[in-house]
Structure formats: structure tokens, C-alpha cells
Design an enzyme around this catalytic site. Structure first.
Site, mmCIF file in Angstrom:
data_model
loop_
_atom_site.group_PDB
_atom_site.id
_atom_site.type_symbol
_atom_site.label_atom_id
_atom_site.label_comp_id
_atom_site.label_asym_id
_atom_site.label_seq_id
_atom_site.Cartn_x
_atom_site.Cartn_y
_atom_site.Cartn_z
ATOM 1 N N ASN A 1 8.422 5.187 11.766
ATOM 2 C CA ASN A 1 8.969 4.123 10.358
ATOM 3 C C ASN A 1 9.633 5.420 9.415
ATOM 4 O O ASN A 1 9.935 4.817 8.323
ATOM 5 C CB ASN A 1 8.719 3.012 10.159
ATOM 6 C CG ASN A 1 8.849 2.068 11.245
ATOM 7 O OD1 ASN A 1 9.396 1.858 12.160
ATOM 8 N ND2 ASN A 1 6.906 1.953 11.601
ATOM 9 N N HIS B 1 -0.067 9.220 2.476
ATOM 10 C CA HIS B 1 0.156 8.423 2.498
ATOM 11 C C HIS B 1 1.493 8.081 1.562
ATOM 12 O O HIS B 1 0.549 7.731 0.016
ATOM 13 C CB HIS B 1 -0.742 7.495 2.181
ATOM 14 C CG HIS B 1 -1.729 6.944 4.050
ATOM 15 N ND1 HIS B 1 -0.483 7.438 5.171
ATOM 16 C CD2 HIS B 1 -2.743 7.568 3.707
ATOM 17 C CE1 HIS B 1 -1.527 7.358 6.368
ATOM 18 N NE2 HIS B 1 -2.901 7.871 6.130
ATOM 19 N N TYR C 1 7.789 1.767 -0.468
ATOM 20 C CA TYR C 1 7.285 2.735 -0.543
ATOM 21 C C TYR C 1 8.615 3.881 -1.103
ATOM 22 O O TYR C 1 8.649 5.460 -0.716
ATOM 23 C CB TYR C 1 8.347 3.423 1.260
ATOM 24 C CG TYR C 1 7.344 2.823 2.270
ATOM 25 C CD1 TYR C 1 5.694 3.269 2.042
ATOM 26 C CD2 TYR C 1 7.427 1.655 2.850
ATOM 27 C CE1 TYR C 1 4.937 2.305 2.966
ATOM 28 C CE2 TYR C 1 6.057 0.950 3.846
ATOM 29 C CZ TYR C 1 5.343 1.353 3.557
ATOM 30 O OH TYR C 1 3.864 1.186 4.520
ATOM 31 N N GLU D 1 -3.176 15.360 5.102
ATOM 32 C CA GLU D 1 -2.189 13.811 5.169
ATOM 33 C C GLU D 1 -2.636 13.086 4.011
ATOM 34 O O GLU D 1 -2.613 13.115 2.866
ATOM 35 C CB GLU D 1 -3.481 13.083 5.956
ATOM 36 C CG GLU D 1 -3.021 11.916 6.422
ATOM 37 C CD GLU D 1 -4.055 10.755 6.522
ATOM 38 O OE1 GLU D 1 -5.305 11.690 7.468
ATOM 39 O OE2 GLU D 1 -3.698 9.350 6.938
ATOM 40 N N ASN E 1 2.176 12.738 7.169
ATOM 41 C CA ASN E 1 2.153 11.585 7.460
ATOM 42 C C ASN E 1 2.505 10.723 8.509
ATOM 43 O O ASN E 1 3.452 10.132 9.118
ATOM 44 C CB ASN E 1 3.238 10.212 6.279
ATOM 45 C CG ASN E 1 2.761 9.118 5.937
ATOM 46 O OD1 ASN E 1 2.465 8.660 6.319
ATOM 47 N ND2 ASN E 1 4.189 8.900 4.836
HETATM 48 C C1 DQA Z 1 2.256 4.846 4.739
HETATM 49 C C2 DQA Z 1 1.307 3.807 4.901
HETATM 50 C C3 DQA Z 1 0.976 3.504 6.646
HETATM 51 O O1 DQA Z 1 -0.340 2.151 6.523
HETATM 52 C C4 DQA Z 1 2.023 2.623 7.297
HETATM 53 O O2 DQA Z 1 1.797 1.729 8.403
HETATM 54 C C5 DQA Z 1 3.246 3.360 6.973
HETATM 55 C C6 DQA Z 1 3.961 4.378 5.981
HETATM 56 C C7 DQA Z 1 2.648 5.292 4.152
HETATM 57 O O3 DQA Z 1 3.294 6.788 3.490
HETATM 58 O O4 DQA Z 1 1.566 4.517 2.831
HETATM 59 O O5 DQA Z 1 3.892 3.483 8.038
HETATM 60 O O6 DQA Z 1 1.255 5.793 6.253
#
Ligand code: DQA
Length: 149
Positions: free
Chosen positions: A11, A100, A23, A98, A74
Site C-alpha cells: 500500500n 513509519h 500519510y 525501519e 517501511n
Molecule cells: C505505516 C503504518 C502501518 O501501520 C500501516 O499499515 C502502513 C503504513 C506508516 O508508514 O505509517 O501501511 O507503515
């Protein structure tokens, strides 16, 4: 030429139009350009790979473990139960960070744990697309190429 692996999971290929209130509006191309700019100070390049499927991400890690100096990852929702992603990263020896975009700890309970975080050199959470720049700086720092105050 030193190459940084920028790996984005499910995604994240639709960033910019995916829930921008969570996002942000930066696209994956914007993020690739930002990371490339950060690491270019050391003459490094970025190899950006995004897959929606976990198996493809596993393949990318194994395929580039010997040819990259570090990674920014990510995992998207695979943070929650991406055990084969976690096992692939266990055999990726360069430093990796990592990232997010959102502050996962301020969100639903199911986002509060990451199965890959214990293996990461560090984790950047909740700073939007800027977090990828910080991760790139961290990789330079960890490789001894840059001092971060
Ligand atoms: C994410 C946070 C995850 O929980 C979510 O499923 C995503 C995006 C972020 O970048 O904030 O797909 O990794």
C-alpha cells in the site's frame, strides 16, 4: 558505487493519494528523491523497491543483501505479522532502519508492535516523509560517513 536499498511494503506505492491526512501528500517518487538527495553527499545511490506482496519483499532483500550498504524499510502492515520478512531481514547484515510515516503508537492497538523492529538498527516513527531523510542520515552515520549531532 555504494547503494542504499529503499524498501517499501504493501500500500505504499500509492502514497500521496492514500489517506493523505494520515500519510501526507508526498508520493513514493518524492520520498525516493529525498533519500537520494541525502545519501548523494557521500556519492551513494538509492535502489527503490516497492511490493505489495511479502514474498517479493523477501526476494528483494535476499537479492540485494550483498550489493547494498544499508537499507531503509517501511514494512507497512507487515510490521504486525510479517514473519518471513522478519526472517529475511535476520540474514541482511548491513545496518537498516525501519520507518513509519505515521505515529503507529498513537493509532490502533494492532499497530503497536513490530515484528521486525527488534532487528533494526533504529526506528523512525511519526515524522512523515521527513522520517525517510532521517533514516538516510542515520545510515550515513552508522557507516561512519557522517556525524549526526
Ligand atoms: C505505516 C503504518 C502501518 O501501520 C500501516 O499499515 C502502513 C503504513 C506508516 O508508514 O505509517 O501501511 O507503515
Amino acid at each position: 558505487m555504494s547503494v542504499v536499498l529503499l524498501l517499501n511494503g504493501p500500500n505504499l506505492g500509492v502514497l500521496g493519494r492514500r489517506e493523505p491526512e494520515i500519510y501526507g501528500t508526498d508520493t513514493l517518487a518524492d520520498i525516493e528523491a529525498a533519500v537520494a538527495e541525502e545519501v548523494s553527499v557521500q556519492g551513494w545511490e538509492v535502489l527503490s523497491i516497492q511490493h505489495d506482496g511479502e514474498g517479493d519483499l523477501v526476494g528483494a532483500i535476499h537479492g540485494h543483501c550483498d550489493t547494498t550498504v544499508g537499507a531503509i524499510i517501511n514494512p507497512g502492515a507487515l510490521m504486525i505479522a510479517g514473519w518471513s520478512l522478519r526472517d529475511a531481514l535476520a540474514s541482511y547484515s548491513p545496518p537498516w532502519v525501519e520507518v513509519h510515516l505515521s505515529n503507529v503508537w498513537a493509532r490502533e492497538q494492532f499497530r503497536h508492535e513490530s515484528v521486525i523492529a527488534p532487528l533494526a538498527s533504529g526506528v523512525v516513527v511519526g515524522l512523515g516523509a521527513f522520517g525517510y531523510r532521517l533514516a538516510a542520515q542515520a545510515l550515513l552515520h552508522l557507516s561512519g560517513q557522517r556525524r549526526v549531532a
